[in-house]
Design an enzyme around this catalytic site. Structure first.
Site, mmCIF file in Angstrom:
data_model
loop_
_atom_site.group_PDB
_atom_site.id
_atom_site.type_symbol
_atom_site.label_atom_id
_atom_site.label_comp_id
_atom_site.label_asym_id
_atom_site.label_seq_id
_atom_site.Cartn_x
_atom_site.Cartn_y
_atom_site.Cartn_z
ATOM 1 N N HIS A 74 -13.365 42.588 46.465
ATOM 2 C CA HIS A 74 -13.440 43.974 45.981
ATOM 3 C C HIS A 74 -12.527 44.854 46.834
ATOM 4 C CE1 HIS A 74 -16.264 45.286 49.226
ATOM 5 N NE2 HIS A 74 -16.897 44.142 49.034
ATOM 6 N N ASP A 76 -12.906 48.304 46.995
ATOM 7 C CA ASP A 76 -13.576 49.499 47.525
ATOM 8 C C ASP A 76 -14.295 49.164 48.829
ATOM 9 O OD1 ASP A 76 -15.410 47.909 46.025
ATOM 10 O OD2 ASP A 76 -16.798 49.581 45.814
ATOM 11 N N GLU A 141 -17.709 47.445 43.703
ATOM 12 C CA GLU A 141 -18.731 46.559 44.277
ATOM 13 C C GLU A 141 -19.754 47.312 45.104
ATOM 14 O OE1 GLU A 141 -20.855 43.741 46.854
ATOM 15 O OE2 GLU A 141 -19.662 45.452 47.467
ATOM 16 N N GLU A 142 -19.281 48.226 45.939
ATOM 17 C CA GLU A 142 -20.197 48.843 46.907
ATOM 18 C C GLU A 142 -21.211 49.793 46.273
ATOM 19 O OE1 GLU A 142 -20.714 47.752 49.684
ATOM 20 O OE2 GLU A 142 -18.888 47.000 50.646
#
Ligand SMILES: [Zn+2]
Ligand SMILES: [Zn+2]
Length: 420
Positions: A74, A76, A141-142
């Protein structure tokens, strides 16, 4: 190639501020596409949800009929508390010891760039993959991956890739053995809310919102302690117990100078980040929640901000096999060993990764971030990765890519997938 050039490309990626909640995805995508061009890798970027781009790099195999290998990361990162850092989190400062300080240095811009650099080296060496290799960079993702991996896993673009195995992130290892993850805990982001009679701040009476909330917090805390004690006693690993952490408390009647002090509020709420091992009894936890943590008879309600399933689409536990039924496990270990890396026992990832969305499809997905002898600093202040360790990780991925993309296997399961 001069290692300082390799490290400087990593630092360039780290300097792009992709922190939630406003990641600069545009700049990250441009950077990755430029990198792909520099090694003549097929690349495309697209958005499933507006403003949240994916980048997919493709290295075609000589046998495109075989299921492909997907290396996944990811783009981010989590936010920072700037003032708590010794070095600015988006400068990628390298200190005298060679430690690179940056948000994302462990989670997980290191891995994404290592995937790319490994391909760069292998292409240069003349290696030809038999299976097609994809290097995927994803958004979101986060904050849960709902606009990222979750939709991607369900997309035509993903189906066309005919992915046979996924490598996603793992964790740093404080000792010399790399950590490898075959499953992960299931996240519950839970908000419990209490209501109660409001009243004068000087009056003692039953059933205030805060009293009701605190009874729940006490109960939840006893449960937390019982789980934590098993870890402290060395009976269970972190990923094998239920973790419960309070992440916010909200109550009170605001006033221009803070909060009204002589008024007991009629509402109060608390938020918890709960992570549950896949093998835990999820039903009994749900009962505990309804009967003890947020009982309706105590004027409590609850809401999930995030709640994932633990079973895949075939009704099986969404974990990846580590035995001979899954050749990719042994092949990963082989790839790591060939690069002189040591591997620990398969573990349950204590937090969550996008790998869960691929496991829910029934695909083997393994969590692996090659960082040995490194303190675990993801989501922490002063996150860093030693540059020598970073460079070693590239060698490890070169070896894994060779092993994975050269594997033709006998697997009848795989040819079956092909026909479906
Ligand atoms: Zn991550
Ligand atoms: Zn993270």
């Amino acid at each position: 190639e001069d290692p300082s050039l390799i490290v400087s490309r990593f630092r360039e990626y780290l300097r792009i501020n992709t922190a939630q909640p406003k990641p600069n995805y545009r700049e990250a995508v441009d950077f990755i596409l430029a990198q792909a061009r520099s090694i003549s890798l097929e690349a495309k970027s697209f958005e499933i949800v507006d403003g949240k781009p994916f980048v997919i790099l493709k290295w075609p195999g000589t046998n495109p009929r075989l299921p492909s290998v997907m290396l996944y990361s990811h783009t981010d990162v989590v936010p920072v508390e700037q003032s708590k850092w010794d070095h600015p989190p988006f400068e990628a400062h390298v200190d005298e010891e060679g430690r690179i300080f940056a948000r994302g240095s462990q989670d997980m811009k290191c891995v994404g760039m290592q995937h790319l650099e490994a391909v760069r080296q292998l292409k240069r060496s003349g290696f030809e993959p038999i299976r097609t290799l994809y290097v995927v960079f994803s958004p979101d993702e986060e904050i849960g991956g709902h606009d990222g991996a979750e939709k991607f896993a369900d997309s035509e673009a993903f189906r066309e890739m005919n992915v046979g195995v996924v490598l996603d992130e793992g964790l740093a290892s404080p000792n010399e053995k790399y950590r490898v993850f075959y499953g992960e805990r299931v996240p519950w982001w839970l908000v419990i809310k209490a209501t109660g009679a409001p009243g004068h701040g000087a009056k003692l009476y039953d059933n205030t919102a805060l009293e009701n909330l605190f009874k729940s917090i006490e109960t939840i805390w006893r449960f937390r302690t019982s789980q934590f004690d098993m870890v402290k006693a060395g009976l269970k690993a972190e990923g094998e117990v239920v973790s419960v952490n309070m992440v916010f408390l909200k109550a009170g009647t605001p006033s221009p100078t803070g909060f009204v002090m002589n008024l007991q509020p009629s509402e109060a709420e608390a938020g918890f980040d709960i992570r549950i091992p896949p093998t835990a009894d999820h039903k009994s936890l749900e009962r505990r929640l309804a009967e003890e943590w947020a009982p309706i008879w105590r004027n409590m309600t609850f809401e999930f901000k995030q709640k994932a399933s633990v079973y895949n689409q075939h009704g099986e536990l969404a974990i990846t096999a580590t035995d001979s039924s899954n050749p990719w496990w042994a092949l990963l270990e082989e790839g790591i060993r060939k690069a002189n890396g040591l591997v620990g026992k398969p573990e349950i990832f204590p937090a969550s990764t996008d790998a869960r969305y691929f496991r829910l499809l029934g695909l083997p997905a393994i969590g692996f971030s090659p960082m040995a002898n490194t303190p675990i600093l993801l989501h922490d202040h002063n996150e860093y990765l030693d540059q020598a360790e970073y460079l070693k990780g590239i060698k490890v991925f070169e070896s894994i890519i060779k092993t994975y993309t050269s594997f033709v296997g006998d697997s009848s399961k795989e040819s079956l997938r092909d026909e479906l």
